[in-house]
Design a protein around this motif. Sequence first.
Motif, PDB file in Angstrom:
ATOM      1  N   ASP A   1      -3.703   5.455   6.349  1.00 19.11           N
ATOM      2  CA  ASP A   1      -3.020   4.708   7.395  1.00 19.11           C
ATOM      3  C   ASP A   1      -2.336   3.537   6.708  1.00 19.11           C
ATOM      4  O   ASP A   1      -2.992   2.529   6.390  1.00 19.11           O
ATOM      5  CB  ASP A   1      -4.027   4.238   8.456  1.00 19.11           C
ATOM      6  N   ASN A   2      -1.053   3.670   6.461  1.00 17.05           N
ATOM      7  CA  ASN A   2      -0.339   2.625   5.725  1.00 17.05           C
ATOM      8  C   ASN A   2      -0.255   1.322   6.517  1.00 17.05           C
ATOM      9  O   ASN A   2      -0.152   0.248   5.918  1.00 17.05           O
ATOM     10  CB  ASN A   2       1.052   3.111   5.342  1.00 17.05           C
ATOM     11  N   ALA A   3      -0.326   1.405   7.813  1.00 17.01           N
ATOM     12  CA  ALA A   3      -0.311   0.175   8.624  1.00 17.01           C
ATOM     13  C   ALA A   3      -1.604  -0.619   8.453  1.00 17.01           C
ATOM     14  O   ALA A   3      -1.609  -1.842   8.628  1.00 17.01           O
ATOM     15  CB  ALA A   3      -0.101   0.519  10.085  1.00 17.01           C
ATOM     16  N   LYS A   4      -2.667   0.078   8.102  1.00 13.70           N
ATOM     17  CA  LYS A   4      -3.968  -0.577   7.909  1.00 13.70           C
ATOM     18  C   LYS A   4      -4.345  -0.713   6.434  1.00 13.70           C
ATOM     19  O   LYS A   4      -5.446  -1.154   6.115  1.00 13.70           O
ATOM     20  CB  LYS A   4      -5.060   0.202   8.637  1.00 13.70           C
ATOM     21  N   ASN A   5      -3.424  -0.285   5.557  1.00  9.18           N
ATOM     22  CA  ASN A   5      -3.680  -0.375   4.117  1.00  9.18           C
ATOM     23  C   ASN A   5      -4.996   0.313   3.735  1.00  9.18           C
ATOM     24  O   ASN A   5      -5.756  -0.198   2.890  1.00  9.18           O
ATOM     25  CB  ASN A   5      -3.714  -1.841   3.651  1.00  9.18           C
TER      26      ASN A   5
ATOM     27  N   ILE B   1      -3.598  11.831  -2.415  1.00 11.06           N
ATOM     28  CA  ILE B   1      -2.627  11.832  -1.333  1.00 11.06           C
ATOM     29  C   ILE B   1      -1.415  11.029  -1.790  1.00 11.06           C
ATOM     30  O   ILE B   1      -1.561  10.006  -2.458  1.00 11.06           O
ATOM     31  CB  ILE B   1      -3.251  11.254  -0.051  1.00 11.06           C
ATOM     32  N   ASN B   2      -0.230  11.505  -1.445  1.00 13.20           N
ATOM     33  CA  ASN B   2       0.958  10.775  -1.876  1.00 13.20           C
ATOM     34  C   ASN B   2       1.184   9.559  -0.968  1.00 13.20           C
ATOM     35  O   ASN B   2       0.439   9.302  -0.020  1.00 13.20           O
ATOM     36  CB  ASN B   2       2.170  11.702  -1.922  1.00 13.20           C
ATOM     37  N   TRP B   3       2.237   8.823  -1.242  1.00 13.84           N
ATOM     38  CA  TRP B   3       2.426   7.534  -0.582  1.00 13.84           C
ATOM     39  C   TRP B   3       2.552   7.649   0.929  1.00 13.84           C
ATOM     40  O   TRP B   3       2.109   6.772   1.668  1.00 13.84           O
ATOM     41  CB  TRP B   3       3.670   6.848  -1.155  1.00 13.84           C
ATOM     42  N   SER B   4       3.135   8.728   1.405  1.00  8.90           N
ATOM     43  CA  SER B   4       3.384   8.864   2.842  1.00  8.90           C
ATOM     44  C   SER B   4       2.307   9.670   3.559  1.00  8.90           C
ATOM     45  O   SER B   4       2.260   9.678   4.788  1.00  8.90           O
ATOM     46  CB  SER B   4       4.729   9.537   3.064  1.00  8.90           C
ATOM     47  N   GLY B   5       1.479  10.351   2.802  1.00  9.51           N
ATOM     48  CA  GLY B   5       0.494  11.239   3.415  1.00  9.51           C
ATOM     49  C   GLY B   5       1.012  12.636   3.661  1.00  9.51           C
ATOM     50  O   GLY B   5       0.302  13.477   4.210  1.00  9.51           O
TER      51      GLY B   5
ATOM     52  N   PHE C   1       0.818  -1.209   0.000  1.00 13.73           N
ATOM     53  CA  PHE C   1       0.000   0.000   0.000  1.00 13.73           C
ATOM     54  C   PHE C   1       0.851   1.257   0.000  1.00 13.73           C
ATOM     55  O   PHE C   1       0.541   2.231  -0.704  1.00 13.73           O
ATOM     56  CB  PHE C   1      -0.926  -0.034   1.217  1.00 13.73           C
ATOM     57  N   SER C   2       1.921   1.259   0.742  1.00  7.57           N
ATOM     58  CA  SER C   2       2.736   2.464   0.860  1.00  7.57           C
ATOM     59  C   SER C   2       3.515   2.784  -0.420  1.00  7.57           C
ATOM     60  O   SER C   2       4.165   3.822  -0.508  1.00  7.57           O
ATOM     61  CB  SER C   2       3.702   2.348   2.037  1.00  7.57           C
TER      62      SER C   2
END
Length: 123
Positions: A73-77, A51-55, A29-30
Amino acid sequence: QVQLVESGGGLVQAGGSLRLSCAASGGTFSNYAMGWFRQAPGEGREFVGAINWSGSSIWYADSVKGRVTISRDNAKNTMYLEMDSLKPEDTAVYSCAADSGGYSSSYYDYAYRGQGTQVTVSS
């Protein structure tokens, strides 16, 4: 292959709020920039924001700026679209999209696209 599933749509009164989610699976996802789009009945697809990859970078269409917030939330995809002060003209199918090539305001620039979730705002 990335799969995107939107949720959180529904019927809301004008002035209300909703939070949409876009859950991703099948990829890292990230690695992806993400976008939100909407399509009202009889209308073309409209860019809402991205939104870009990191937010760390977020873009909004002028039509929604100040009323919506995009986050991820990249941890939650998962990516989110929080909408406030909803208007009847916000009624549309809202879709998310992902691409490793970065942000775009064009829906078809994104390699992966979800099916959408219906948002209906009553007056």
